[in-house]
Design an enzyme around this catalytic site. Structure first.
Site, PDB file in Angstrom:
ATOM      1  N   HIS A 414      10.613  22.160  89.488  1.00 22.09           N
ATOM      2  CA  HIS A 414      11.206  21.515  91.315  1.00 22.09           C
ATOM      3  C   HIS A 414      12.841  21.413  91.654  1.00 22.09           C
ATOM      4  CE1 HIS A 414       7.508  22.692  92.324  1.00 22.09           C
ATOM      5  NE2 HIS A 414       7.366  21.453  91.952  1.00 22.09           N
ATOM      6  N   ARG A 521       4.984  36.844  95.891  1.00 22.92           N
ATOM      7  CA  ARG A 521       4.003  36.713  95.212  1.00 22.92           C
ATOM      8  C   ARG A 521       3.351  35.717  95.726  1.00 22.92           C
ATOM      9  NH1 ARG A 521       8.641  38.255  90.999  1.00 22.92           N
ATOM     10  NH2 ARG A 521       7.492  40.160  90.134  1.00 22.92           N
ATOM     11  N   ARG A 557       1.696  39.686  98.938  1.00 19.47           N
ATOM     12  CA  ARG A 557       0.883  40.242  98.271  1.00 19.47           C
ATOM     13  C   ARG A 557      -0.396  38.808  98.015  1.00 19.47           C
ATOM     14  NH1 ARG A 557       2.781  41.831  92.079  1.00 19.47           N
ATOM     15  NH2 ARG A 557       2.900  39.390  91.715  1.00 19.47           N
ATOM     16  N   GLU A 656       0.407  49.930  89.261  1.00 10.79           N
ATOM     17  CA  GLU A 656       0.771  48.654  88.402  1.00 10.79           C
ATOM     18  C   GLU A 656      -0.056  49.122  86.656  1.00 10.79           C
ATOM     19  OE1 GLU A 656       1.533  45.072  88.585  1.00 10.79           O
ATOM     20  OE2 GLU A 656      -0.209  44.574  89.800  1.00 10.79           O
ATOM     21  N   ASN A 679       6.149  46.784  86.101  1.00 16.60           N
ATOM     22  CA  ASN A 679       6.507  45.515  84.771  1.00 16.60           C
ATOM     23  C   ASN A 679       5.368  45.416  84.496  1.00 16.60           C
ATOM     24  OD1 ASN A 679       8.721  44.196  86.210  1.00 16.60           O
ATOM     25  ND2 ASN A 679       7.695  42.797  86.773  1.00 16.60           N
ATOM     26  N   ASP A 680       4.649  45.744  84.997  1.00 14.59           N
ATOM     27  CA  ASP A 680       2.280  45.738  84.220  1.00 14.59           C
ATOM     28  C   ASP A 680       2.421  47.533  83.667  1.00 14.59           C
ATOM     29  OD1 ASP A 680       1.321  43.367  83.803  1.00 14.59           O
ATOM     30  OD2 ASP A 680       1.424  43.160  86.222  1.00 14.59           O
ATOM     31  N   ARG A 690       4.367  42.559  78.119  1.00 13.26           N
ATOM     32  CA  ARG A 690       6.007  42.262  78.654  1.00 13.26           C
ATOM     33  C   ARG A 690       6.214  40.988  77.788  1.00 13.26           C
ATOM     34  NH1 ARG A 690       3.961  41.840  85.190  1.00 13.26           N
ATOM     35  NH2 ARG A 690       5.268  40.349  85.866  1.00 13.26           N
ATOM     36  N   CYS A 727       8.806  47.326  93.184  1.00 16.32           N
ATOM     37  CA  CYS A 727       9.002  45.916  93.423  1.00 16.32           C
ATOM     38  C   CYS A 727       9.299  45.608  91.555  1.00 16.32           C
ATOM     39  CB  CYS A 727       8.246  45.235  94.259  1.00 16.32           C
ATOM     40  SG  CYS A 727       6.343  45.462  93.264  1.00 16.32           S
TER      41      CYS A 727
HETATM   42  C1  PEP Z   1       5.109  44.285  88.466  1.00 11.23           C
HETATM   43  O1  PEP Z   1       3.898  44.059  87.649  1.00 11.23           O
HETATM   44  O2  PEP Z   1       5.836  45.190  88.290  1.00 11.23           O
HETATM   45  C2  PEP Z   1       5.313  43.235  89.724  1.00 11.23           C
HETATM   46  C3  PEP Z   1       5.734  43.152  90.203  1.00 11.23           C
HETATM   47  O3  PEP Z   1       4.432  42.047  89.742  1.00 11.23           O
HETATM   48  P1  PEP Z   1       4.519  41.259  88.938  1.00 11.23           P
HETATM   49  O4  PEP Z   1       5.695  41.040  88.399  1.00 11.23           O
HETATM   50  O5  PEP Z   1       4.229  39.647  89.777  1.00 11.23           O
HETATM   51  O6  PEP Z   1       3.182  40.953  88.012  1.00 11.23           O
HETATM   52 MG    MG Z   2       2.562  42.878  88.582  1.00  8.12          MG
END
Ligand code: PEP
Ligand code: MG
Length: 807
Positions: A414, A521, A557, A656, A679-680, A690, A727
């Site tokens: 923090h 998030r 989300r 995703e 990302n996923d 990842r 995203c």
């Molecule tokens: C993703 O998976 O691309 C995403 C934006 O969600 P997170 O990175 O929070 O899993």
């Molecule tokens: Mg994700």
């Protein structure tokens, strides 16, 4: 070049001991002279080996410099060994007698080195001729820099006086090596910086001449205490100031066991300390809030909740009633909690242990009636501490703090996050900072490189002052496009949104010109609570996000817990394969109460501002329909309860999971928008974790399968005339930008830092070209071809420099 003073000491006294001492003193003096007149490091070092060999009457004197990263010792200067191997001869620390010096950090002597078990033969040097060996370490504080070695052809035992002499010389040589290294780094960094600026300016067609200063600074004598420490960059910028050490006023570990005589008195003292601690924290929270309205003060609430936690307080009182002194009881209970946190595998949670420790120390300080350690901080100070705890945050508010140096490695703590929001250059992970840095000594904090210099030369300070000025100007230039739209040369408008987690991120989002939040998030703020936050608490949180974004659109989300994000109150067992396990929407659909509470809060937040709701990790229609059903139930409940909510809230699905992508055309009819989470998506599509560095090279956004899949998702949405946003991190990848634009993605949401550069890219390309690129890229069969093709495309556009910089 240095001119050597003639040695007269030997003839000046008849007493052999005194003569020897005089001889030795003059040798140290002479080395000092050489260093004092030095202009060229290598030449100086060579001269030193020459003088040492001559005066110590050895055939060889060599200097090896140690690189802790590679674990190699390299020959930098020698008299007696083959000069051709200077700079080339490198040996591992585990081999040879020279390496042994580094291992032991002590002088090593061998009368007959050839017989020594650690002797290693390096044929390049012709070393077999030399029998005796004496090596002493070159040290910077307690870290090894290198080894100074003398060798003789005949078997010879060096006296302890000679060992001491060589050590004295080694410490002088260490000084110039440190100094030379410091200047070298500075020059390299400056070169990199200059290159960066030049290339960026070129790409923007606004090349400006930056004067290059190559004159450098001649290495001179090292000032006492000069030091360079390398840690991790936690908050960017440069600071020059005086060290102010924040030694913890009282450490948990320092509290000694004490038995209570007057148990009621101890309980009363404890209760008063709780009260005083709560008041202190409330006052700090108000002050921080007043200074930075967007600062994430929920962290104070999390700590205060701990102070109000009945079982926590009862546990301490129980110990007191069992006969422990109040401060000892606090120490015992808090230490147990801290240990439990330290054992957690989630870094974020592990760092929460610091908050607990802080509460404990705050209580103990109040019980013992000790002074607050933050008094006496002068303007322009650089605070040095093992950890910055919440109690220390009031020092940030003074507005006059130049920089922060932390021993702990908590980039996500923090305090670091707050330091960032106050834009205070911060370097973390310098384990021995408190031990090495002295009160009042001058330091430079390079928050970009994660480096700290103590007692730098005037020249170094000047260089950094200049860098600091230029850095500020450069940043201001990058932000200049803040209010311009992200629009291609031929008028295609794209929206650039921010991904956020904690409230603190809003400042960055605003600063970098985000047009809204494309991904909030929510699991991040949830991790800071002791239990799931209530509907009202969530509504407050979401309202602050909406307000903090000046009522621009916010996509919230729903919880994406599990995998690598576990709040302590969610009793989840560790799983073999958590990314394929019980995570995200799967958890939400099975903990309907929690899910519904969140949905109610989101629906109610929709009355405050423009809010959309987004479901993560959807893998098929069943999940999507079930999530929507619960959303409808939540809406019906709000209706019954007579509470205001957004009846038209847009609902989106994250794409995703590859199965969702495949079903995109069947799913789009049941949502208002898609948001592609690359990302996923990439990790599931390519079967590459990842987070696993071992397979990081296989995690490839430019894989043809990724583009084909994204194209299909976008096409499905296009047919239904619904918008698609992205995203995942890929949204900020400039090399991917052309095809993504061309495919028709209308919103890109990313870490705020990247917004300005993505905007510049978009503003320099025509949409018609992006469309062609999008069509052609999906036809390519391999990663190599995709990469080659995209590089060529950006090269022709004249923006390759920009891409290079950020790719
Ligand atoms: C993703 O998976 O691309 C995403 C934006 O969600 P997170 O990175 O929070 O899993
Ligand atoms: Mg994700």
């Amino acid at each position: 070049m240095a001119r050597l003073k003639k040695v007269k000491a030997e003839g000046e006294t008849s007493a052999p001991g005194a003569r020897r001492r005089g001889h030795e003193l003059s040798l140290v003096d002479d080395i000092g002279q050489i260093i004092g007149h030095s202009h060229d490091l290598l030449e100086t070092l060579h001269k030193i080996t020459e003088v040492v060999a001559e005066r110590m009457n050895t055939e060889v004197c060599s200097l090896y410099i140690y690189d802790p990263k590679s674990g190699l010792l390299t020959l930098w200067a020698t008299t007696g060994l083959d000069k051709a191997v200077v700079g080339k001869l490198a040996m591992r620390v585990e081999e040879g007698l020279t390496g042994l010096v580094i291992e032991r950090l002590e002088p090593v002597m061998a009368v007959d080195a050839l017989q020594h078990p650690r002797y290693k033969y390096f044929p390049e040097t012709g070393e077999e001729r030399f029998h005796s060996f004496l090596g002493v370490p070159l040290m910077q504080k307690r870290e090894p820099l290198g080894v100074l070695v003398v060798q003789t052809r005949h078997r010879r035992r060096f006296t302890s006086r000679q060992v001491r002499l060589l050590r004295a010389i080694a410490s002088q040589v260490a000084g110039i090596v440190i100094h030379a290294r410091l200047l070298e780094t500075l020059k390299t960094r400056e070169k990199e910086r200059e290159q960066f600026r030049r290339r960026l300016a070129e790409a923007m067609g606004r090349l400006r001449a930056y004067e290059r200063r190559d004159d450098g600074v001649a290495p001179g004598r090292r000032k006492p205490g000069q030091l360079r420490l390398v840690g991790a960059a936690a908050s960017p910028g440069f600071a020059i100031g005086k060290v102010h050490r924040l030694h913890p006023g009282v450490l948990l570990e320092e509290v000694r066991e004490r038995r209570a005589d007057d148990i009621e008195g101890e309980v009363a003292a404890f209760r008063m300390a709780v009260q005083a601690a709560a008041e202190e924290m409330e006052a700090q929270k108000t002050r921080i809030h007043a200074l930075a309205a967007d600062a994430d003060v929920s962290i104070f609430d999390a700590q205060r909740m701990m102070l109000e936690d009945k079982s926590f307080l009862a546990r301490i009182e129980e110990r007191i009633r069992a006969g422990a002194g109040a401060e000892w009881a606090v120490r015992e209970v808090v230490s147990n909690y801290v240990e439990a946190f330290a054992a957690m595998s989630d870094t974020y949670l592990r760092e929460r242990g610091a908050d607990l420790r802080d509460i404990g120390q705050r209580l103990i300080r109040n019980i013992l009636g000790l002074e607050d350690r933050r008094r006496g901080l002068n303007p322009g100070s650089v605070v040095v501490a093992q950890e910055l705890s919440l109690s220390d945050l009031s020092i940030l508010e003074r507005g006059s703090l130049a920089g922060v140096i932390l021993g702990s490695g908590g980039v996500t703590s923090h305090a670091t996050i707050l330091a960032k929001s106050f834009e205070i250059p911060t370097v973390v992970g310098l384990g021995r900072a408190l031990e090495l840095l002295r009160e009042g000594e001058q330091v430079i904090v390079d928050g970009n490189a994660g480096v700290v210099y103590a007692n730098p030369d005037a020249e170094v300070v000047r260089e950094y002052s200049r860098l600091e000025k230029e850095y500020k100007a450069f940043n201001a230039e990058l932000e200049a496009a803040k209010d311009l739209p992200a629009e291609t040369l031929d008028g295609r408008r794209v929206k650039l949104y921010a991904n956020i987690g904690l409230l603190i991120d809003l400042q960055f989002a605003q600063r970098h010109g985000a047009e809204g939040v494309g991904l909030y998030r929510t699991e991040f703020p949830f991790l800071g609570y002791k239990r799931f936050p209530t509907e009202e608490e969530q509504l407050k949180l979401y309202t602050r996000v909406i307000e903090g974004m000046n009522y621009k659109p916010v996509t919230i989300r729903t919880l994406d817990l599990g995998a690598d994000k576990y709040p302590p109150y969610l009793k989840l067992g560790r799983e073999e394969n958590p990314f394929l396990g019980w995570r995200s929407i799967r958890i939400s659909l099975e903990t309907v109460d929690v899910f519904k509470t969140q949905l109610r809060a989101i629906l109610r937040a929709g009355v405050v501002g423009k809010v959309k709701v987004l479901f993560p990790m959807i893998s098929g229609l069943e999940e999507l329909r079930r999530a929507k059903e619960i959303l409808e139930e939540a809406a019906a409940e709000l209706e019954r309860d007579g509470l205001e909510y957004d009846r038209q809230m847009e609902v989106g699905a994250m794409i995703e999971v590859p199965s969702a992508a495949t079903l995109a055309s069947k799913m789009i009819g049941e949502v208002d928008f898609f948001s592609i989470g690359t990302n996923d998506l990439i990790q599931y599509l390519l079967a590459v974790d990842r987070n696993n560095p071992k397979v990081a090279a296989l995690y490839e956004p430019l894989h043809p399968a990724v583009f084909v899949m994204i194209e299909e998702v976008v096409a499905a949405a296009r047919v239904a005339d619904k918008p698609v946003s992205m995203c995942g991190e890929m949204a900020a990848d400039l090399l991917c930008c052309l095809p993504l634009l061309g495919m028709g993605i209308e919103e890109l949401s990313m870490a705020p830092f990247f917004i300005p550069v993505v905007k510049r890219f978009i503003r320099s390309v025509p949409f018609s070209l992006a469309q062609r690129v999008a069509r052609e890229v999906v036809a390519l069969p391999t990663v190599r071809e995709v990469k080659g093709y995209l590089f060529e495309a950006v090269k022709q556009l004249g923006v390759v420099e920009l891409v290079d910089m950020y790719h």
